[in-house]
Design an enzyme around this catalytic site. Structure first.
Site, mmCIF file in Angstrom:
data_model
loop_
_atom_site.group_PDB
_atom_site.id
_atom_site.type_symbol
_atom_site.label_atom_id
_atom_site.label_comp_id
_atom_site.label_asym_id
_atom_site.label_seq_id
_atom_site.Cartn_x
_atom_site.Cartn_y
_atom_site.Cartn_z
ATOM 1 N N HIS A 54 45.141 47.347 42.374
ATOM 2 C CA HIS A 54 45.388 46.535 41.178
ATOM 3 C C HIS A 54 44.618 47.072 39.979
ATOM 4 O O HIS A 54 43.616 47.773 40.130
ATOM 5 C CB HIS A 54 45.076 45.060 41.446
ATOM 6 C CG HIS A 54 43.619 44.705 41.532
ATOM 7 N ND1 HIS A 54 42.912 44.180 40.460
ATOM 8 C CD2 HIS A 54 42.733 44.745 42.550
ATOM 9 C CE1 HIS A 54 41.674 43.921 40.824
ATOM 10 N NE2 HIS A 54 41.533 44.261 42.093
ATOM 11 N N ASP A 66 35.610 47.477 40.324
ATOM 12 C CA ASP A 66 36.670 46.599 40.828
ATOM 13 C C ASP A 66 37.636 46.265 39.704
ATOM 14 O O ASP A 66 37.344 45.418 38.865
ATOM 15 C CB ASP A 66 36.038 45.320 41.387
ATOM 16 C CG ASP A 66 37.057 44.323 41.900
ATOM 17 O OD1 ASP A 66 38.221 44.708 42.120
ATOM 18 O OD2 ASP A 66 36.678 43.145 42.076
ATOM 19 N N GLU A 95 45.806 40.441 40.443
ATOM 20 C CA GLU A 95 45.149 40.325 41.747
ATOM 21 C C GLU A 95 43.958 39.387 41.687
ATOM 22 O O GLU A 95 43.716 38.598 42.609
ATOM 23 C CB GLU A 95 44.702 41.715 42.226
ATOM 24 C CG GLU A 95 44.186 41.771 43.647
ATOM 25 C CD GLU A 95 42.699 41.516 43.793
ATOM 26 O OE1 GLU A 95 42.207 41.447 44.939
ATOM 27 O OE2 GLU A 95 41.994 41.369 42.757
ATOM 28 N N GLU A 96 43.205 39.472 40.589
ATOM 29 C CA GLU A 96 41.963 38.705 40.514
ATOM 30 C C GLU A 96 42.207 37.197 40.545
ATOM 31 O O GLU A 96 41.376 36.438 41.036
ATOM 32 C CB GLU A 96 41.172 39.096 39.265
ATOM 33 C CG GLU A 96 40.684 40.534 39.243
ATOM 34 C CD GLU A 96 39.594 40.810 40.257
ATOM 35 O OE1 GLU A 96 39.278 39.906 41.062
ATOM 36 O OE2 GLU A 96 39.059 41.928 40.255
ATOM 37 N N ASP A 125 41.315 48.993 46.872
ATOM 38 C CA ASP A 125 40.983 48.105 45.752
ATOM 39 C C ASP A 125 39.758 48.684 45.056
ATOM 40 O O ASP A 125 39.861 49.479 44.127
ATOM 41 C CB ASP A 125 40.740 46.706 46.303
ATOM 42 C CG ASP A 125 40.545 45.635 45.232
ATOM 43 O OD1 ASP A 125 40.097 45.992 44.122
ATOM 44 O OD2 ASP A 125 40.814 44.457 45.501
ATOM 45 N N HIS A 184 32.236 41.615 38.944
ATOM 46 C CA HIS A 184 32.907 40.635 38.079
ATOM 47 C C HIS A 184 32.080 40.241 36.853
ATOM 48 O O HIS A 184 32.304 39.183 36.268
ATOM 49 C CB HIS A 184 33.287 39.380 38.872
ATOM 50 C CG HIS A 184 34.421 39.591 39.820
ATOM 51 N ND1 HIS A 184 34.989 38.563 40.547
ATOM 52 C CD2 HIS A 184 35.110 40.713 40.172
ATOM 53 C CE1 HIS A 184 35.971 39.045 41.303
ATOM 54 N NE2 HIS A 184 36.052 40.346 41.083
#
Length: 765
Positions: A388, A398, A435-436, A464, A570
């Site tokens: 993604h 990520d 995706e998140e 990922d 994140h």
């Protein structure tokens, strides 16, 4: 890592496994049938030995022969792979990462669309047929966020990182501050209760302490279970709001030097993320179980599936400590103390917090990029790869560490096609969006293309987060284990002496040799042969884009990465500088992942027969049944009386799993015989390949109890874990829940799935 499932297990075969008739035919000494069968068995073994393919005894190394390839095709395959991976470049990886992380790109934003265009145009320039697929989905952006400590002193609490002077990206006002995807809106002021990790057991402990969370704000730390389930547990307990913070004991200074010196979480880094109830079902919450389409059927916001109704926010540990330090009440139970330098207390109060969260929910477009390279012979068989692009901020680790590896794979394989080569099967590259929030892009696309995927998808490979550290890890359908292990032994991290497999094995052995020795002792007690120590893949749960493929559609799937302490996860600090300076200077592990992924895709795409080994799947099931049997004994020690004892009829399940393992072994030998040139295989290699294409689909059932979207009888996330797998989920979840009725009903559907798989394999014999 499940050390009970060695990758060499499938080679532990006896002569009776060479041909299934040896187990069933009358074997009177000297009889004509017996002599004929033995001659056929010996002929097969002789052929395999001549090719270096004889099944190994326990403890022997796997054959160097490429799984699924005729001996006459191996040299050409290895030469093509060498040509492809020779073109991988660190400078190309670095340039792509800088471009993809130039702006924050949350799903559905203009910056996110720009990354889709960038990826599509690159794939097209590399020779792939690439297009953007727009999908309308219901999701939220933060509109207003306020959080402040009211008592015992009034002070605002930060909802954004402070940044680093030398890192321009860490100051970008275009990035959203602290928020949770799919969180509820609300304005709450009340006392705070600390609930540790917020799992079911933690809320049970609060109740035992006489602490009522109804109407209060629950403070929990990240870890152990998926964040969405923390909010679900708090909501079920009656909480009015939730704050989730990152404790330094889990990914901060207790684990390593914080960024920028190291890769641990600094005091102000905030872990954004989704709080959808992922283990119930992924995808758009307003289209549960069907594809989201423009003008199509959609639930109302009030009916939305699997999302919280209360507000929640993420918080850094630097701000959360101001709340924790002000809590009174009982001292925390054992295991609840975090890494901050004072004793934690449960509350409630006297810390009181005001949190105001206003979400902007709407149906917005997201953008998948789908690229194809048609196959030359078996274009109706698809090898699908995915990663993604969307991120909560910049997403350097990520997910764009994976995106850049996929782009390098596409460039090098594309270069081969420009010289005239085409893979045997169709290759597909999928750059997922959303995706998140809850695997939106992959789930909605897979649901929309379910029939085609069930008919054509041979395997799905997901990367990922490609690189967050040095330790290789993989979770997969066990049918893909052998080809992964073999390929990992052909890849070396630049500058390292050992292969990826050797390093993977060494770390696994250091961590698990005592457990391996214990299991071998128990095998001796049961009269079973010992096993050599070997790595194996972990079971698949959820948490990334393989979920729709494996758990819902029964496509053999693999998820792999180089993992490590990812303290910027994140947060605003998951940016280009973090990867370039701290995670992988020189991009050597990115190069290794690009090579491993490229080789795997080429082998799956060009093999004469798909290298799917269901003997390994059968052995995995047998090992899991033994583990469940052991855990059942432990659970029954504390049973109050016989009516509370947990019972499972393991014998028929073991018979079914053994049948699957043996049918897999027999078919694998049949494949090797066909590849070695035997004319004793009706339909030849192509017929065996067609059989293997559909085996994983036979493991699908009617859906797990309470969550019918999850259909795989072997692989699923735990209902109360979110990401983490619970293998053989009917049995595993019922045992975790100590549910006598569910445990009693779990066996027949699992046995039926194992029987279906064994029957399909046996039909090709």
């Amino acid at each position: 890592m499940d050390l009970a499932n060695g990758s060499a297990v499938r080679h532990d075969v006896a002569v009776k496994d060479v041909h299934p008739e040896i187990r069933t035919a009358p074997m009177r000494a000297g009889s004509a049938p017996a002599r004929a069968i033995v001659r056929r068995a010996c002929a097969v073994l002789a052929t395999l030995c001549a090719a270096g393919l004889a099944p190994a005894a326990p403890g022997h190394a796997a054959s160097a022969h490429l799984y699924g390839f005729r001996a006459t095709n191996e040299a050409a395959e290895r030469a093509r792979e060498a040509e492809a991976v020779a073109g991988l470049r660190a400078d190309s990886l670095r340039v792509h990462l800088r471009r993809l992380t130039e702006e924050p790109h949350v799903a559905g934003t203009p910056a996110d669309h720009a990354t889709a265009v960038y990826v599509r145009d690159l794939l097209a320039s590399y020779g792939w047929d690439a297009s953007i697929v727009a999908i309308p989905v219901w999701l939220n952006y933060p509109k207003r966020t306020v959080v402040e400590l009211i008592e015992p002193v009034r002070r605002p609490l930060a909802t954004r990182e402070g940044g680093e002077e030398w890192d321009k990206d860490s100051f970008d006002d275009a990035a959203f501050g602290a928020f949770h995807g799919y969180a509820g809106s609300g304005d709450v002021t009340d006392d705070v209760v600390y609930a540790n990790y917020g799992d079911v057991g933690d809320f049970k402990k609060l109740a035992e302490l006489g602490i009522d969370v109804r109407g209060r704000i629950v403070l929990m730390r990240y870890g152990r279970i998926f964040r969405g389930l923390k909010v679900r547990n708090a909501q079920n307990a009656g909480a009015a709001g939730v704050i989730i913070y990152s404790d330094p004991a889990d990914d901060g200074y207790d684990q390593g030097d914080p960024y920028p010196r190291g890769t641990a979480r600094p005091a102000d880094a905030i872990q954004r993320g989704s709080v959808q109830f992922l283990s119930e079902a992924p995808g758009d919450p307003t289209t549960p179980g069907w594809p989201s389409r423009e003008g199509g059927r959609r639930l109302t916001a009030a009916e939305a599936h699997g999302v919280p109704r209360i507000p929640s926010l993420p918080m850094s540990w630097g701000e959360a400590q101001k709340i924790l330090a002000a809590l009174d009440g009982p001292s925390v139970p054992d295991g609840w103390q975090g890494g901050l330098s004072f004793r934690y207390h449960v509350g409630p109060g006297p810390a009181k917090v005001h949190m105001e969260v206003e979400q902007d929910y709407a149906v917005r477009p997201i953008w998948d990029v789908i690229a194809k390279l048609p196959g030359r012979e078996r274009a109706d068989e698809w090898v699908v790869c995915g990663n993604h692009r969307d991120a909560w901020t910049y997403g350097a680790v990520d997910p764009n560490s994976g995106t850049i590896c996929m782009l390098e794979l596409a460039r090098t394989i594309g270069a081969l096609t420009k010289s005239g080569w085409r893979p045997r099967r169709t290759l597909m590259l999928c750059s997922w969006d959303g995706e998140e929030y809850g695997l939106l892009g992959s789930t909605e696309w897979a649901e929309a293309n379910a029939q085609d995927l069930e008919q054509h998808a041979l395997a799905y490979i997901n990367v990922d987060t490609a690189v967050s550290g040095a330790d290789f890890a993989a979770a997969a359908s066990h049918a893909l284990q052998d080809v992964l292990v073999q390929t990992a032994d052909d890849v070396t991290v630049p500058g390292h002496a050992a292969t990826v497999l050797a390093e993977w094995t060494a770390r696994a052995r250091a961590a698990g040799v005592a457990e391996w020795a214990r299991q071998n002792r128990e095998r001796r007690w049961r009269g079973e042969p010992e096993r050599r120590f070997d790595v194996s893949v972990n079971s698949l749960g959820s948490g990334s884009d393989y979920t729709a493929f494996e758990d819902h559609l029964g496509v053999p799937s693999l998820d792999m990465r180089f993992s490590g302490l990812e303290g910027t996860y994140h947060s605003m600090y998951d940016d280009f500088e973090f990867v370039d300076r701290n995670v992988d200077p020189g991009y050597v592990r990115h190069l290794a992942m690009s090579e491993l992924w490229t080789r795997l895709v080429m082998r799956l795409g060009d093999a004469d027969v798909a290298p799917l080994h269901y003997s390994t799947t059968g052995q995995f099931v047998l090992d899991e049944l033994q583990s469940l049997d052991d855990r059942l004994d432990d659970a029954n020690v504390s049973a109050a009386d016989s009516s509370h004892r947990l019972r499972v009829e393991f014998a028929p399940l073991r018979v079914a799993a053994t049948r699957l393992r043996d049918a897999g072994r027999a078919l694998e030998l049949r494949v090797e015989s066909a590849l070695a040139g035997s004319d004793d295989v009706p339909g030849g290699a192509a017929a065996l390949d067609h059989t293997l294409l559909g085996v994983e689909r036979t493991l699908l059932g009617d859906g797990l109890p309470g969550r019918p979207w999850f259909r795989n009888e072997l692989y699923a996330p735990g209902l109360n874990t979110g990401y983490a797998p619970v293998p053989l989920p009917r049995l595993g979840q019922a045992l975790l829940d100590r549910d006598v009725a569910a445990l009693g009903a779990a066996g027949p559907p699992l046995r039926a799935a194992l029987d279906r798989a064994a029957e399909r394999l046996a039909a090709a014999h």
